[in-house]
Design an enzyme around this catalytic site. Structure first.
Site, short mmCIF file in Angstrom:
data_model
loop_
_atom_site.label_atom_id
_atom_site.label_comp_id
_atom_site.label_asym_id
_atom_site.label_seq_id
_atom_site.Cartn_x
_atom_site.Cartn_y
_atom_site.Cartn_z
N ASP A 291 0.85 -1.19 0.00
CA ASP A 291 0.00 0.00 0.00
C ASP A 291 0.90 1.25 0.00
OD1 ASP A 291 -1.60 2.13 0.74
OD2 ASP A 291 -2.72 1.02 2.26
N HIS A 388 17.59 13.03 -17.12
CA HIS A 388 16.14 12.92 -17.13
C HIS A 388 15.58 13.07 -18.54
CE1 HIS A 388 12.21 13.00 -15.33
NE2 HIS A 388 11.91 14.03 -16.12
#
Ligand code: MEV
Length: 438
Positions: A291, A388
């Site tokens: 979770d 990136h």
């Protein structure tokens, strides 16, 4: 307003959506159907994970190999949509594998839950004595719920009455601690807490302690799990902190350490710094069917436990050694939930040799540390955009619907330069127009 939507068949749900939001478009229907699984049994499994399922939502699962943790090598499965995350983790893992790898320890796997209640009586000492007097009953009356967990070595560790009346009028807690072994334990904890509340109400009704003055507000586990803590460290002689930078190893280590100190004192920076750590941790959490909202909430609460939001990682240079470590609470499970159901989650656990919960805590934290190392390494040297945007380049080209041949030429063109969006579009237009890029 639609009534009874959850009772509609899947077909009827899709029909309703298409008619109401897509002008009856068959394209929208086709998009949904393209993502259905061809194996009807598997599709049904996914349909039944949640309510109102209309299709599946794909995310890429990548792997970061070369994670050497406590002498054991892992290829770590990572689920994320962010282009550079897996590459960054893998790069950092390889760097640290050549320097002895990650050293990890788990402090404990204790989890916490509360019965939040109001008590409007006067005699607080009587309430304390009453709770002490019935404490055994909280254990005996939950024996049916805790039986299997106790067999596995877990169960209820302790229950304390906490007076919180200074915070909220008449407010008390039963603060309970649990060991849930290899399960995340949310259902176990919440079931125990609800039983505690029943016991509390039943016993107080029979007692002389202002019995009509108790009101249970709620029973719920806490996602703040400061005891369920893992620490992972990497270290190397300062002179080895050199690869891939054009600074001296010492200068790089100094700048890197300064960057960590900045995150340690500046919440604006710390939030982004920790977000980068969670890029790594969340992707392992998703791959292993845990979770991620609980983990995120717990990690950020831990980052502000001393009153100011700060970095989850720390760095130090002393005696010629560079040290970099993370301390983060990770209440994870390797059994229960969807871990035994979702085929990709099962695969992820198998890939790592079916770790227990403590081992998964160490792996996830190591990935978080690796992610932070890569981010800071880029930020303090080349800047983040070079790596990136290189990873993001294919996303831009796919959006432009470039052919494989066009992609090859353009990727080659940007091999030495940071590919900014407008420049990629420009390069694409030129290649499409037949120009040869220099
Ligand atoms: C981007 O997803 C994460 C970083 O911003 C983390 C950081 O700044 O440390 C690169």
């Amino acid at each position: 307003m639609v009534k009874g939507f959850s009772k509609f068949s899947k077909e009827a749900k899709i029909e309703w959506l298409i008619d109401n939001f897509f002008n009856g478009s068959s394209d929208a229907r086709e998009t949904l159907e393209n993502y259905w699984h061809s194996d009807a049994k598997l599709q049904k499994l996914h349909d039944e994970f949640i309510e109102n399922t209309i299709t599946n939502f794909y995310m890429p699962m990548g792997v970061a190999p070369n994670f050497l943790i406590n002498g054991k090598e892992y290829a770590v499965p990572m689920v994320t949509e962010e282009s550079s995350v897996v590459a960054a983790a893998a790069k950092s893992a390889a760097f640290w594998a050549s320097k002895g790898g990650f050293k990890a320890t788990v402090k404990s796997t204790t989890k916490v839950g509360h019965v939040h209640f109001l008590w409007k009586g006067e005699d607080k000492q009587a309430l304390t004595a009453f709770i002490e007097g019935i404490k055994d009953k909280f254990f005996t009356k939950t024996e049916g719920i805790t039986k299997n967990m106790r067999k596995r070595g877990g169960g209820i560790l302790g229950i304390e009455l906490v007076d919180k009346t200074e915070d909220v009028p008449y407010y008390y807690q039963l603060h309970a601690e649990f060991e849930t072994c290899d399960s995340m334990g949310a259902n176990f904890i919440n079931s125990c807490l609800e039983k505690f509340a029943e016991v509390l109400k039943a016993e107080i009704a029979e007692s002389s302690v202002s019995p009509n003055q108790v009101e249970v507000v709620m029973c719920i586990l806490s996602n703040f799990t400061p005891e369920c803590l893992v620490r992972v460290e990497v270290s190397c002689p300062i002179e080895q902190m050199v690869e891939g930078t054009d600074m001296s190893a010492e200068a790089f280590a100094e700048r890197f350490t300064t960057a960590v100190r900045i995150a340690g004192t500046q919440p604006y920076r710390a939030v982004t710094h920790n977000k980068g750590i969670m890029n790594g941790i969340d992707s392992v959490i998703l791959a292993t069917g845990n979770d991620f909202r609980a983990i995120e909430a717990g990690a950020h609460a831990y980052a502000s436990k001393d009153g100011q939001y700060t970095s989850l990682t720390h760095a130090d240079m002393s005696d010629g050694q560079f040290k970099f470590w993370i301390e983060v609470p990770l209440a994870l499970g390797t059994v229960g939930g969807i871990t035994g159901l979702h085929p990709m989650v099962k695969f992820a656990h198998q890939l790592m040799g079916k770790p227990n919960a403590a081992e998964l805590m160490m792996i996830s934290a190591a990935v978080g540390l690796a992610q932070n190392f890569s981010a800071l390494r880029s930020l303090t040297t080349t800047g983040i955009q070079q790596g990136h945007m290189k990873m993001h380049l294919l996303n831009i080209l796919n959006q432009l619907e470039a052919t494989e041949a066009e992609k090859k030429v353009i990727v080659q063109h940007f091999i030495k330069n940071t590919p900014h969006h407008s420049e990629v579009v420009e390069a694409f237009k030129r290649v499409r127009g037949g120009e040869v890029l220099s």
